[in-house]
Design a protein around this motif. Structure first.
Motif, mmCIF file in Angstrom:
data_model
loop_
_atom_site.group_PDB
_atom_site.id
_atom_site.type_symbol
_atom_site.label_atom_id
_atom_site.label_comp_id
_atom_site.label_asym_id
_atom_site.label_seq_id
_atom_site.Cartn_x
_atom_site.Cartn_y
_atom_site.Cartn_z
ATOM 1 N N TYR A 53 19.570 -18.254 21.266
ATOM 2 C CA TYR A 53 18.304 -18.740 21.837
ATOM 3 C C TYR A 53 17.608 -17.560 22.504
ATOM 4 O O TYR A 53 18.275 -16.659 23.028
ATOM 5 N N GLU A 54 16.281 -17.555 22.451
ATOM 6 C CA GLU A 54 15.456 -16.637 23.250
ATOM 7 C C GLU A 54 14.317 -17.485 23.813
ATOM 8 O O GLU A 54 13.415 -17.871 23.075
ATOM 9 N N GLY A 55 14.383 -17.797 25.082
ATOM 10 C CA GLY A 55 13.339 -18.604 25.727
ATOM 11 C C GLY A 55 12.133 -17.742 26.059
ATOM 12 O O GLY A 55 12.285 -16.669 26.639
ATOM 13 N N GLU A 56 10.946 -18.212 25.681
ATOM 14 C CA GLU A 56 9.755 -17.374 25.828
ATOM 15 C C GLU A 56 8.536 -18.205 26.226
ATOM 16 O O GLU A 56 8.418 -19.359 25.830
ATOM 17 N N LEU A 57 7.627 -17.597 26.947
ATOM 18 C CA LEU A 57 6.318 -18.221 27.158
ATOM 19 C C LEU A 57 5.525 -18.099 25.864
ATOM 20 O O LEU A 57 5.542 -17.051 25.215
ATOM 21 N N ILE A 84 11.403 -21.606 21.990
ATOM 22 C CA ILE A 84 12.662 -20.881 21.742
ATOM 23 C C ILE A 84 12.536 -20.170 20.402
ATOM 24 O O ILE A 84 12.279 -20.786 19.374
ATOM 25 N N ASP A 85 12.654 -18.853 20.497
ATOM 26 C CA ASP A 85 12.654 -17.977 19.320
ATOM 27 C C ASP A 85 14.109 -17.911 18.845
ATOM 28 O O ASP A 85 14.861 -17.059 19.290
ATOM 29 N N PHE A 86 14.496 -18.874 17.978
ATOM 30 C CA PHE A 86 15.871 -18.868 17.479
ATOM 31 C C PHE A 86 16.059 -17.695 16.532
ATOM 32 O O PHE A 86 15.206 -17.419 15.683
HETATM 33 ZN ZN ZN Z 1 11.983 -13.248 20.863
#
Ligand code: ZN
Length: 199
Positions: A53-57, A84-86
């Motif tokens: 997971y990469e949580g992002e605005l 989320i940039d999976f």
């Molecule tokens: Zn990302």
């Protein structure tokens, strides 16, 4: 609708993956089939054993524009959310070794999960991601290497931005693996905007 993503936009995340700090924004795209609507579960794909997971605005572009000047960039989005940039980290490693593009590792179905959009508030914006009830990522727009305005100005030199396009603005430190059964919750300030199950 296109989905534009910024990589390595927080120094602490670039460091945790041993990546250099970029002097220009690192840009990649996800196809619209990667879009996962709010409330929909994410299905763990069988081509990877290490999805992160990469949580992002995330910004939603509200009007068309190209060659947008930084001082006008704020007029091009009205709403923000958490996405989320999976990332299939094992696949991405392989692609990086061959100096191939990242699309397979970042653009698969469901790899751009979105929360509900809310009206943007004044900067700075703080946000957080919880995994199974525990906070795993905390971000603040003040810690971004490239600001919202800088990203919009930069990207719009290359791609015409269109109403409805989404921009993932990069992830802070704290990325990690997901497993079937996990639940992710995203917050902008105190407001919950994302609730997602891994199936
Ligand atoms: Zn990302």
């Amino acid at each position: 609708m296109k989905i534009i993503c910024i990589g390595r936009n927080y120094i602490n995340h670039a460091k945790e993956l041993n990546n250099p700090i970029p002097d220009e924004p690192l840009i990649f795209l996800k196809p619209d089939s990667a879009f996962l609507a709010p409330g929909k579960p994410f299905f763990y794909p069988n081509f990877s054993k290490d999805i992160h997971y990469e949580g992002e605005l995330v910004l939603k572009i509200s009007r068309n524009g190209r060659h947008i000047e930084p001082r006008f960039a704020h007029k091009y989005f009205e709403e923000v959310s958490i996405g989320i940039d999976f990332t299939a980290r094992d696949l991405q490693k392989k692609l990086k070794q061959k100096s191939w593009p990242w699309e397979l590792a970042k653009g698969f179905d469901g790899a751009a999960a979105l929360g509900q959009f809310i009206p943007k508030s004044a900067l700075p914006i703080t946000y957080s991601l919880r995994k199974n009830g525990k906070e795993v990522q905390m971000g603040n727009t003040q810690d971004m290497i490239f600001s919202f305005d800088a990203i919009i100005a930069y990207v719009s030199q290359f791609f015409t931005l269109k109403m409805g396009d989404l921009i993932f603005t990069g992830t802070p430190a704290g990325v990690g693996s997901i497993a079937i059964g996990d639940r992710f919750e995203g917050f902008i300030g105190e407001q919950q905007v994302l609730d997602l199950k891994i199936l």
